[in-house]
Structure formats: C-alpha cells, structure tokens
Write a protein that holds these residues in place. Structure first.
Motif, PDB file in Angstrom:
ATOM      1  N   GLN A  55      -0.264   5.048   6.669  1.00  0.00           N
ATOM      2  CA  GLN A  55       0.388   3.873   6.085  1.00  0.00           C
ATOM      3  C   GLN A  55       0.507   2.762   7.116  1.00  0.00           C
ATOM      4  O   GLN A  55       0.224   1.601   6.833  1.00  0.00           O
ATOM      5  N   LEU A  56       0.934   3.115   8.311  1.00  0.00           N
ATOM      6  CA  LEU A  56       1.078   2.111   9.357  1.00  0.00           C
ATOM      7  C   LEU A  56      -0.276   1.495   9.718  1.00  0.00           C
ATOM      8  O   LEU A  56      -0.385   0.281   9.913  1.00  0.00           O
ATOM      9  N   ALA A  57      -1.306   2.324   9.778  1.00  0.00           N
ATOM     10  CA  ALA A  57      -2.637   1.817  10.101  1.00  0.00           C
ATOM     11  C   ALA A  57      -3.142   0.863   9.026  1.00  0.00           C
ATOM     12  O   ALA A  57      -3.916  -0.059   9.318  1.00  0.00           O
ATOM     13  N   ALA A  58      -2.701   1.082   7.781  1.00  0.00           N
ATOM     14  CA  ALA A  58      -3.112   0.215   6.672  1.00  0.00           C
ATOM     15  C   ALA A  58      -2.277  -1.055   6.589  1.00  0.00           C
ATOM     16  O   ALA A  58      -2.579  -1.939   5.789  1.00  0.00           O
ATOM     17  N   GLY A  59      -1.214  -1.142   7.389  1.00  0.00           N
ATOM     18  CA  GLY A  59      -0.385  -2.334   7.387  1.00  0.00           C
ATOM     19  C   GLY A  59       0.812  -2.269   6.464  1.00  0.00           C
ATOM     20  O   GLY A  59       1.402  -3.303   6.136  1.00  0.00           O
ATOM     21  N   VAL A  60       1.200  -1.068   6.059  1.00  0.00           N
ATOM     22  CA  VAL A  60       2.366  -0.901   5.192  1.00  0.00           C
ATOM     23  C   VAL A  60       3.631  -0.970   6.041  1.00  0.00           C
ATOM     24  O   VAL A  60       3.748  -0.280   7.056  1.00  0.00           O
ATOM     25  N   ASP A  61       4.576  -1.797   5.622  1.00  0.00           N
ATOM     26  CA  ASP A  61       5.820  -1.960   6.368  1.00  0.00           C
ATOM     27  C   ASP A  61       6.863  -0.919   6.003  1.00  0.00           C
ATOM     28  O   ASP A  61       7.530  -0.355   6.877  1.00  0.00           O
ATOM     29  N   ILE A  62       7.049  -0.700   4.711  1.00  0.00           N
ATOM     30  CA  ILE A  62       8.105   0.189   4.221  1.00  0.00           C
ATOM     31  C   ILE A  62       7.430   1.446   3.701  1.00  0.00           C
ATOM     32  O   ILE A  62       6.803   1.446   2.641  1.00  0.00           O
ATOM     33  N   VAL A  63       7.531   2.531   4.460  1.00  0.00           N
ATOM     34  CA  VAL A  63       6.707   3.720   4.243  1.00  0.00           C
ATOM     35  C   VAL A  63       7.504   4.842   3.593  1.00  0.00           C
ATOM     36  O   VAL A  63       8.737   4.826   3.565  1.00  0.00           O
TER      37      VAL A  63
END
Length: 385
Positions: A55-63
């Motif tokens: 998720q972080l690698a995809a640019g998601v802030d709120i995981v």
C-alpha cells in the motif's frame, strides 16, 4: 480520522489480495480441515506486513491490514460469535437471476465461492475475544515497522451481518440485530481503543435491497435500513464520530446492477449514521453520475466524503486525470479538506475470488495516488512540473 488539510489523502475500502499461503490456510480453516495454528498466525502476520508495504509503495496514505485474516468481510463473524452454523445458499441477486449463463461465467472467472453462508440458529454471544486482539496486534506490528499517515481496520456492521447470515432463531429482525449489536460492540471498541480508525462495512444499506433482503418491498427495506442505522449508532455510542468511517455499496461484483436502489433514496438514512467518513461507489458506470446527488443533498457539516475513484471489478486502470476531475467535483461540494480519494469496494471482499489481477489492483492504487496528486495541484493552486 485525518482530513485532507494539506493535500488530497488516499485510502481504499479495506480488503486486498491475499497471498497463496494465507489463502490455503484460510480455506483449510473455513472448511473445517486440520491446519497448523502457528503456521496460520505466522502467515497472517507476514501477510499484513506485506499488504502495508505494498500500500505504501502504491502511494496509499491511510492503510489497512488488507483483511488478511478474514475469509469474508461479513462472514468472518461466525468464527467469533456463537449462534451461527450450517450453510444456507441464498437466491441469486435480483439483477443476476435472469442470467444463469452469466452467473456460471462469473463463477469460472472468479472461482467458486466456497466460503460458508451460515445462518443464526441460536443465541449470539462472543466466543473468541482474542481474534480482534490478534488482528490489532498484527496491524500494530506492521505500522511500527513501516510508519504510515494513518491506519484503519474493518468490522462488519450489525446490519450487514444480518443480511449475510439469515435469522432462524430470534423472534424478529430487530431482536436479531440487537443481539448482534451487543456481541459486536467489544470488537468495535477494541479497534478504536487501539488507535485505528474504525471502518464499519454497511452494504446492508444499499446492496441488501437486491440481495439479502430482496423479499422486502422498497418501503419495508427502507424501514429496516433506518433501524439498522439506529442500531449501528447504539453499537458505537462510546466512539467519537471522527474516529470512524463507514462503507456503503451495491455489491462488489460485475453484473447488470439494474436493480441497485438509487442513492437518493437511501442517502438521508446513511447521513444519520454516526461515523464521520463515508466511503461509497462513485467510479463504476452505474453510480458515476451520482455525484450530483451528493451535491444536492443537505449533508451534515462533519461528514467527510471518500468517493470511489477506481473500480474494484475491472482490470482497466483508471486515468489519473479522470480521478483528479472526480475529486475536484466532490471538493466543490464539501471543500477540499473533507474529501479523501477512495475505491468503489475492496479487491478481496471474499478471499481468493476477485476478478482483478493482484498486480493490477496495486497499479490501480498507484493511479489513485497520482490522481489525488493532480487534484491537489488544482485545489491548492500548485504548479505541476
């Protein structure tokens, strides 16, 4: 719950593709087969870390934890609460009933849904208090390793539990929902107490009209939805509204959806729910137009809109420019601070049955992040280089 005070934040509905080892163990457990408890715990813990990293690698802030430990977002409760047993297949969805060949094709494409559809056949009480504690611990460990803007955790709402697990014990639907409220409240409280945003999954307020509650008239359905919102509010009475969000949808499957109840008929009921954040379908062709319904509604000023900007039932990757355009539409309604970029539904509502390729699911999330960045440039007057 963080708001988009400096830029448009990104999130998703919750469920993500599970890895092969997790799927194998989940279905061993689901089917009552012998499985290694320690191996299951280790696989889930590793799966949550992997989900957060991706998720972080995809640019998601709120995981989220990807709902890694759950075979289904609304059926997992049968392992945590007493009173549920058996397997009671439901009639086809009203929009799919006339198309048996489509139903067969969908089963071939996504895999047969082998999870159990239990019913309530006895009194409901908590039998596994450790399950939510374990889920919390796994997500805490993952976000400690990989710091995030914010994290949320899903829980089934009382209404959606009643829609998926039919009542064969309590004297009325209301009595059934009240029993679910009492049993699920500790799970809701535990998630919030851990510092995570609590996401209540509430497809019962839309999807159930043509699925689990399809035998009701529209008036009867709306009355039931009203009660389920009241019950939900009672269940989360000890949690601040700004520590919660809710998800409504019309069903995470590819189909005609020509029996979906219009948003304008349920929005007044949805708006009465306590959670501040509302995630909803807004990307697919059946609901993309409904941004005007949100525009024309008199929304409470504390509500944060989290429109679905990418579809969870298609391998098309949405263009970031279209995502940015959509986010700007919603920002014009409630202000940029009260808009977060989301998804229509999850990418693994039921483990192993998504039509979207796992790699493409994360590529769609990357497009979501890029679209949110483009919307930020417009809404904050920044120049894109």
């Amino acid at each position: 719950m963080k708001q988009s005070t400096e830029r448009i934040l990104t999130t998703h509905v919750g469920s993500l593709p599970r890895g092969a080892k997790v799927l194998e163990l989940l279905y061993q457990k689901e089917n009552g087969e012998a499985y290694d408890l320690a191996a299951f715990a280790a696989a889930v813990a590793a799966g949550v870390v992997d989900a957060v990293e991706k998720q972080l690698a995809a640019g998601v802030d709120i995981v989220s934890d990807g709902e890694t430990s759950k075979v289904g977002y609304a059926t997992y409760v049968k392992d945590r609460l007493s009173g549920f047993a058996g397997h009671y297949p439901r009639p086809p969805h009203r929009d799919l009933a006339p198309y048996p060949e489509l139903r067969e094709a969908m089963a071939r494409m996504t895999g047969k849904q082998t999870f159990k559809r239990a019913a309530c056949i006895g009194p409901i009480e908590i039998i596994d208090r450790d399950a939510v504690r374990t889920d919390v611990a796994h997500l805490q460990a993952a976000v400690t390793q990989h710091p995030v803007t914010e994290a949320f955790m899903n829980a089934a709402s009382p209404g959606v539990i009643s829609a998926f697990q039919s009542n064969r014990y309590y004297g009325s639907h209301e009595a059934y929902v009240d029993a679910i409220v009492a049993a699920m409240k500790p799970e809701y409280d535990a998630i919030a107490a851990a510092g995570f945003v609590l996401q209540l999954d509430c497809p019962d307020l839309a999807m159930a009209r043509h699925t689990g509650f399809q035998e009701l008239s529209e008036a009867e359905f709306l009355k039931r939805a009203e009660y389920q919102v009241e019950a939900l509010n009672h269940a989360v009475r000890d949690i601040p509204a700004d520590r919660m969000r809710m998800h409504i949808c019309w069903g995470n499957y590819e189909g005609p959806h020509d029996h979906d109840i219009p948003l304008e008929k349920i929005l007044g009921i949805v708006s009465k729910a306590k959670p501040a954040g509302i995630l909803f379908e807004a990307a697919n062709p059946r609901h993309r137009h409904e941004w005007t319904v949100w525009r024309d509604a008199k929304l409470p000023e504390d509500k944060v809109l989290i429109p679905g900007c990418i579809m969870s039932t298609s391998n098309y990757v949405e263009h970031p420019k279209l995502i940015a355009e959509q986010l700007c539409q919603y920002a014009a309604i409630v202000g940029r601070e009260r808009v977060i970029a989301g998804t229509d539904c999850g990418f693994g509502s039921f483990a192993g049955t998504s039509r979207v390729d796992p790699g493409i699911a994360y590529q769609k999330l990357r497009a979501l992040a890029e679209g949110a960045g483009r919307a930020t440039d417009v809404l904050w007057g920044r120049r894109r280089h």
